[in-house]
Design an enzyme around this catalytic site. Structure first.
Site, PDB file in Angstrom:
ATOM      1  N   ASP A 180      -1.927  -3.884   2.353  1.00  0.00           N
ATOM      2  CA  ASP A 180      -2.873  -3.537   3.428  1.00  0.00           C
ATOM      3  C   ASP A 180      -4.341  -3.523   2.999  1.00  0.00           C
ATOM      4  O   ASP A 180      -5.212  -3.415   3.852  1.00  0.00           O
ATOM      5  CB  ASP A 180      -2.581  -2.164   4.051  1.00  0.00           C
ATOM      6  CG  ASP A 180      -1.303  -2.135   4.843  1.00  0.00           C
ATOM      7  OD1 ASP A 180      -0.665  -3.183   4.987  1.00  0.00           O
ATOM      8  OD2 ASP A 180      -0.933  -1.054   5.312  1.00  0.00           O
TER       9      ASP A 180
ATOM     10  N   ASP B   3       9.383   5.069   7.337  1.00  0.00           N
ATOM     11  CA  ASP B   3       8.006   4.603   7.465  1.00  0.00           C
ATOM     12  C   ASP B   3       7.041   5.750   7.708  1.00  0.00           C
ATOM     13  O   ASP B   3       5.832   5.588   7.568  1.00  0.00           O
ATOM     14  CB  ASP B   3       7.875   3.620   8.638  1.00  0.00           C
ATOM     15  CG  ASP B   3       8.607   2.315   8.383  1.00  0.00           C
ATOM     16  OD1 ASP B   3       8.748   1.945   7.204  1.00  0.00           O
ATOM     17  OD2 ASP B   3       9.034   1.663   9.348  1.00  0.00           O
TER      18      ASP B   3
ATOM     19  N   ASP C 252      -4.645   3.220   3.157  1.00  0.00           N
ATOM     20  CA  ASP C 252      -4.029   3.403   4.479  1.00  0.00           C
ATOM     21  C   ASP C 252      -4.946   4.110   5.468  1.00  0.00           C
ATOM     22  O   ASP C 252      -4.486   4.602   6.498  1.00  0.00           O
ATOM     23  CB  ASP C 252      -2.697   4.148   4.358  1.00  0.00           C
ATOM     24  CG  ASP C 252      -1.767   3.857   5.543  1.00  0.00           C
ATOM     25  OD1 ASP C 252      -1.965   2.823   6.214  1.00  0.00           O
ATOM     26  OD2 ASP C 252      -0.857   4.656   5.797  1.00  0.00           O
TER      27      ASP C 252
END
Length: 462
Positions: free
Chosen positions: A296, A436, A260
Site C-alpha cells: 500500500d 482483515d 495504512d
C-alpha cells in the site's frame, strides 16, 4: 481506509500527533520496567515495558516456572481501562471482560522447573498506562512489586541499534520447531503460522479443509516496528528454517512511516528510525528470500500526513534488503486502485536499480486474469519489469469489499512457474484465515478467524 488489509496489526497513530504530544507524554510516563515477583510457590513473572510513545507501547513478558514441569501454560492478567493489545508474538492471545489470556503456541509449551518462557506484544493506551499488579499462571497467583525506571522513554517509538543490549523476545528456532511437510516446488511452508496450529488442533472435515491453507506456502510478515532487534531475530529464524529445508522463504516488510494512514493496520516506524530499522532487519536475512516491500505504500502516497520521504524510504529499503540477498518486489496496489499508468509512474519514482519488480493484489481479491493484464501493462510502461501476484483469496474474485468480504475462496496455489507473461510468481502473500480487521463480524486485524478460513477453503476450486 485502505482498500487492502494486512496480518500484522500495530498501534494506530500518526507521527504528527506523536510529536505534538511529546512533552505531555514525557512528563506523564512513570514506568519503563516492572517486575511482578513470586508471592507463592509456583511462578514468577517479569513484565517489562520496552518502549512507550503517545497512545502506544511495547512490552516483553518472561515467565519463570517455580513449580512442577509444565506441558502447556496460560498466563492471565487484567488490562487497565484504555489498554488494548494489538499485536502479540510467541503466544496465542484471547481477551474477555478486560482480562488478557496468553497461551503457549505448541513449540513453547514445555517449561521445566526453574525454566523460563517469554512472549512480547504491542498495545495501545489512553489516560494512563499502569502495569499489572497480579498475574495467574494456570490458576496459580504470581503477585509482586514494581520498580521504577532508570530513564524516561522517548515520546516517539524508537528501535534499538544492533549494537545496543536490548534483549529480544525469543522466537522459534529450527531445534524448537517441528518441520512442516514441504510440498513440491521451491517455496517454504512455515509450521509456526496460525493456520498450521489450527489444522493440527482440528479433526474431521475441518481438518481436511484447514490442510489446504496450513500446508500451502505463505509469506511471513515483518512489522514489529517497536523492536528492530526482535524483528531481526524473527527474520533470521524464519529464513534460516526455510534454507535448512532447501526452500525459498517469502517475506513482507511492512513498517513504513504513516503506514495504512491510521486505518486497521495503522502505525509504522518513525521517520528518523526507518533506515536503521530496515538495516537491522536486513541483517537477519538468510538465503535468497522473495521480499514484498511495503504493501500500500505507493498506492497511498500523499494520502495522509506522517509519511516523510516515502519514495526515498522505499528506495533505501530496496537497496539495503537487496544487498542482504533479497529479491525485492515493490508493492503497487491492485487493479481497482491506481491506473496502470499512475502505478507505473509511482514505481519509476522509486526506480528499479535494486528491486527486481513489483507486487500486485496484496491482501485483495482481484482475479488472477484481471491482475495479470494489469501487471502486463505496468510492465510495458516500466521497461519490462516483472511482477508477482497475491492469489491467496482471489478464487471467487472480488465483490467490491476489501475487509472480510464473505463468499470468497482460496486462489491458485503458489508457484514460480506461472505460464503468465511477465509474472515471476503466484504467491500467497496475505495469510488466509487471518482477519482483515474488526469489520463484517471479524476480530482485530491479523487474528485467526476459523469461520472465514473454513469458508475460503470450502469455496476453493481445488
Amino acid at each position: 481506509m485502505s482498500p487492502r488489509t494486512t496480518t500484522g496489526t500495530t498501534v494506530r497513530r500518526r507521527l504528527a500527533a506523536a510529536v505534538a504530544a511529546a512533552a505531555v507524554v514525557t512528563a506523564g510516563v512513570t514506568a519503563l520496567t516492572t517486575t511482578a515477583a513470586q508471592a507463592a510457590p509456583g511462578c514468577r513473572v517479569s513484565y517489562q515495558i520496552s518502549s512507550q510513545w503517545p497512545g502506544g507501547f511495547g512490552a516483553n513478558v518472561t515467565i519463570t516456572n517455580l513449580g512442577d514441569p509444565l506441558n502447556g501454560w496460560d498466563l492471565r492478567w487484567n488490562l487497565a481501562s484504555g489498554q488494548q493489545i494489538t499485536q502479540l508474538w510467541n503466544g496465542s492471545l484471547t481477551t474477555s471482560g478486560g482480562q488478557a489470556s496468553v497461551r503457549n503456541i505448541g513449540w513453547n509449551g514445555s517449561v521445566p522447573t526453574n525454566g523460563t518462557v517469554a512472549f512480547g506484544f504491542n498495545g495501545t493506551w489512553s489516560g494512563s498506562n499502569p502495569v499489572p499488579s497480579q498475574f495467574t499462571l494456570n490458576g496459580t497467583v504470581c503477585t509482586g512489586t514494581v520498580t521504577q525506571p532508570t530513564a524516561t522513554p522517548s515520546p516517539t517509538p524508537t528501535t534499538p541499534r544492533p549494537t545496543q543490549t536490548a534483549t529480544p523476545t525469543p522466537t522459534p528456532t529450527p531445534t524448537q520447531t517441528t518441520p512442516a511437510p514441504q510440498p513440491a516446488g521451491s517455496l517454504y511452508v512455515d509450521p509456526t503460522t496460525q493456520a498450521y496450529r489450527a489444522w493440527q488442533a482440528a479433526s474431521g472435515t475441518d481438518k481436511a479443509l484447514l490442510e489446504k491453507i496450513a500446508l500451502t506456502p505463505q509469506a511471513y510478515w515483518v512489522g514489529n516496528w517497536a523492536d528492530a532487534s526482535h524483528a531481526q531475530q524473527e527474520v533470521r529464524d524464519y529464513t534460516g528454517r526455510a534454507v535448512a529445508a532447501g526452500k525459498t522463504p517469502m517475506l513482507v516488510v511492512y513498517a513504513i512511516p504513516g503506514r495504512d494512514c491510521g486505518s486497521h493496520s495503522g502505525g509504522g516506524v518513525g521517520e528518523s528510525e526507518y533506515a536503521r530499522w530496515i538495516d537491522t532487519v536486513a541483517q537477519g536475512i538468510q538465503g535468497r528470500p522473495i521480499v514484498v516491500l511495503e504493501p500500500d505504500a505507493l498506492a497511498q502516497l500523499g494520502d495522509c500526513s506522517g509519511q516523510g520521504d516515502r519514495v526515498g524510504f522505499l528506495r533505501y529499503a530496496a537497496k539495503s534488503l537487496t544487498a542482504a540477498g533479497a529479491r525485492v518486489y515493490i508493492d503497487a496496489g491492485h487493479s481497482a486502485w491506481l491506473s496502470a499508468s499512475e502505478a507505473a509512474r509511482r514505481l519509476q519514482l522509486v526506480g528499479f536499480s535494486d528491486a527486481v519488480g513489483f507486487s500486485l493484489n496484496v491482501s485483495n481479491y482481484r482475479t488472477t486474469a484481471e491482475t495479470a493484464a494489469y501487471g502486463q501493462e505496468i510492465s510495458r510502461l516500466t521497461g519490462g519489469k516483472t511482477f508477482v501476484i497475491d492469489t491467496s483469496r482471489n478464487g471467487n474474485g472480488s465483490n467490491g469489499e476489501w475487509c472480510n468480504p464473505r463468499g470468497r475462496a482460496l486462489g491458485e496455489r503458489p508457484t514460480t512457474s506461472t505460464g503468465i507473461q511477465g509474472a515471476d510468481a503466484l504467491l500467497w502473500i496475505k495469510l488466509p484465515g487471518e482477519s482483515d480487521g474488526a469489520c463484517n463480524g471479524g476480530p482485530a486485524a491479523g487474528q485467526w478467524w476459523q469461520e472465514i478460513a473454513l469458508e475460503l477453503a470450502r469455496n476453493a476450486r481445488w
